[in-house]
Design a protein around this motif. Structure first.
Motif, PDB file in Angstrom:
ATOM      1  N   ARG A  98       0.643  -1.033  -0.074  1.00 10.81           N
ATOM      2  CA  ARG A  98       0.138   0.247   0.102  1.00 10.81           C
ATOM      3  C   ARG A  98       0.921   0.908   0.392  1.00 10.81           C
ATOM      4  O   ARG A  98       1.882   0.942   0.996  1.00 10.81           O
ATOM      5  N   LEU A  99       0.609   2.465  -1.109  1.00  7.13           N
ATOM      6  CA  LEU A  99       1.447   3.548  -0.869  1.00  7.13           C
ATOM      7  C   LEU A  99       1.172   4.155   1.085  1.00  7.13           C
ATOM      8  O   LEU A  99      -0.362   3.914   1.400  1.00  7.13           O
ATOM      9  N   PRO A 100       1.580   4.993   0.755  1.00  3.57           N
ATOM     10  CA  PRO A 100       1.247   5.836   2.658  1.00  3.57           C
ATOM     11  C   PRO A 100      -0.069   7.059   2.143  1.00  3.57           C
ATOM     12  O   PRO A 100      -0.404   6.996   1.262  1.00  3.57           O
ATOM     13  N   PRO A 101      -0.391   7.178   2.805  1.00  3.89           N
ATOM     14  CA  PRO A 101      -1.859   7.453   2.804  1.00  3.89           C
ATOM     15  C   PRO A 101      -1.454   8.950   2.400  1.00  3.89           C
ATOM     16  O   PRO A 101      -0.241   9.291   2.540  1.00  3.89           O
ATOM     17  N   GLY A 102      -2.516   9.260   1.257  1.00  8.09           N
ATOM     18  CA  GLY A 102      -2.170  10.723   0.890  1.00  8.09           C
ATOM     19  C   GLY A 102      -1.497  10.536  -0.509  1.00  8.09           C
ATOM     20  O   GLY A 102      -1.605  11.646  -1.467  1.00  8.09           O
ATOM     21  N   THR A 103      -0.805   9.320  -0.830  1.00  7.65           N
ATOM     22  CA  THR A 103       0.190   9.781  -1.822  1.00  7.65           C
ATOM     23  C   THR A 103      -0.664   8.656  -3.326  1.00  7.65           C
ATOM     24  O   THR A 103      -1.042   7.772  -3.012  1.00  7.65           O
ATOM     25  N   PRO A 104      -0.722   9.558  -4.490  1.00  7.98           N
ATOM     26  CA  PRO A 104      -1.493   8.733  -4.851  1.00  7.98           C
ATOM     27  C   PRO A 104      -1.163   8.350  -6.001  1.00  7.98           C
ATOM     28  O   PRO A 104       0.089   7.885  -6.380  1.00  7.98           O
ATOM     29  N   MET A 105      -1.720   7.328  -6.771  1.00  6.77           N
ATOM     30  CA  MET A 105      -0.978   6.100  -7.905  1.00  6.77           C
ATOM     31  C   MET A 105      -0.664   7.034  -8.494  1.00  6.77           C
ATOM     32  O   MET A 105      -1.291   7.674  -9.396  1.00  6.77           O
ATOM     33  N   PRO A 106       0.929   6.556  -8.832  1.00  9.43           N
ATOM     34  CA  PRO A 106       1.875   7.646 -10.244  1.00  9.43           C
ATOM     35  C   PRO A 106       0.625   7.306 -11.394  1.00  9.43           C
ATOM     36  O   PRO A 106       0.171   5.345 -11.705  1.00  9.43           O
ATOM     37  N   GLU A 107       0.012   7.842 -12.686  1.00 13.66           N
ATOM     38  CA  GLU A 107      -0.734   7.756 -13.491  1.00 13.66           C
ATOM     39  C   GLU A 107      -0.148   6.606 -14.743  1.00 13.66           C
ATOM     40  O   GLU A 107      -0.682   5.914 -14.720  1.00 13.66           O
ATOM     41  N   GLU A 108       1.793   6.744 -14.869  1.00  9.80           N
ATOM     42  CA  GLU A 108       1.521   5.973 -15.130  1.00  9.80           C
ATOM     43  C   GLU A 108       1.900   4.172 -15.447  1.00  9.80           C
ATOM     44  O   GLU A 108       1.329   3.341 -15.549  1.00  9.80           O
ATOM     45  N   PHE A 109       1.420   4.143 -14.028  1.00  5.37           N
ATOM     46  CA  PHE A 109       1.333   3.015 -12.973  1.00  5.37           C
ATOM     47  C   PHE A 109      -0.948   2.707 -13.214  1.00  5.37           C
ATOM     48  O   PHE A 109      -0.962   1.576 -13.390  1.00  5.37           O
TER      49      PHE A 109
END
Length: 195
Positions: free
Chosen positions: A111-122
């Motif tokens: 899981r990404l840290p809270p508030g970190t959006p998934m990078p668009e390329e992924f």
């Protein structure tokens, strides 16, 4: 030990991703080690972070490769079992997870840290898998119900995922469910009929 100048950045990225994916398949997310990946390819841990930027981006890249393999697996299942495409999707979900349990679980364990959006390329590469399901669900619905396809497909993915997870971790066995695949397929068919 290899030197940084031995490989271009693109070659390093491919080398790291190949070894990282291989290790994730072997050990799973809980025992995954970026340091071990670096050691096995003959580079320092700093090189991995220099190429990917962070541990999270490395794991995202590994998991995104798994999504790509999974999408290819679903396409192959659909090509093989073209008659009952909904059944082929559910079977493809189960067979990919059974054949790649550590890679499959790593997608959900990281899981990404809270508030970190998934990078668009992924995000764009990962969406390919869901898009396959949405297209098949839309094709199976009557024309006047196709606008429901995207929401229904996401709900069906969640249903199949739960059945698949319980099958793989033994929960269904404890509950006396002897055919998790059949149960998942029936829930999908019921939902499709209701839509």
């Amino acid at each position: 030990m290899a030197r940084r100048s031995d490989h271009s950045r693109a070659e390093l990225e491919a080398l790291i991703l190949d070894e990282g994916h291989r290790q994730m398949a072997e050990t799973g997310f809980a025992r995954f080690s970026a340091r071990e990946v670096a050691k096995r390819i003959g580079y320092s841990i700093g090189t991995l972070y220099n190429v990917f930027g962070s541990y999270d981006r490395l794991i995202l890249a590994i998991n995104t490769r798994t999504f790509q393999l999974w999408a290819a697996h679903l396409r192959a299942r659909l090509a093989e079992d073209g008659e009952d495409r909904i059944k082929a999707l559910v079977e493809g979900y189960f067979s990919f997870a059974r054949g790649n349990p550590n890679l499959w679980m790593a997608i959900y364990d990281h899981r990404l840290p809270p508030g970190t959006p998934m990078p668009e390329e992924f995000a764009a590469q990962r969406a390919e898998l869901t898009d396959i399901v949405i297209a098949e669900v839309a094709a199976a619905l009557p024309a006047d119900a196709r606008e429901k396809a995207a929401g229904l497909a996401r709900s069906l993915i969640a249903t199949v995922h739960g059945h698949c997870l319980f099958a793989l971790n033994g929960t269904f066995l404890l509950m006396g469910e002897s055919d998790p695949f059949g149960a998942a397929l029936q829930r999908v068919r019921d939902s499709m009929a209701a839509a």
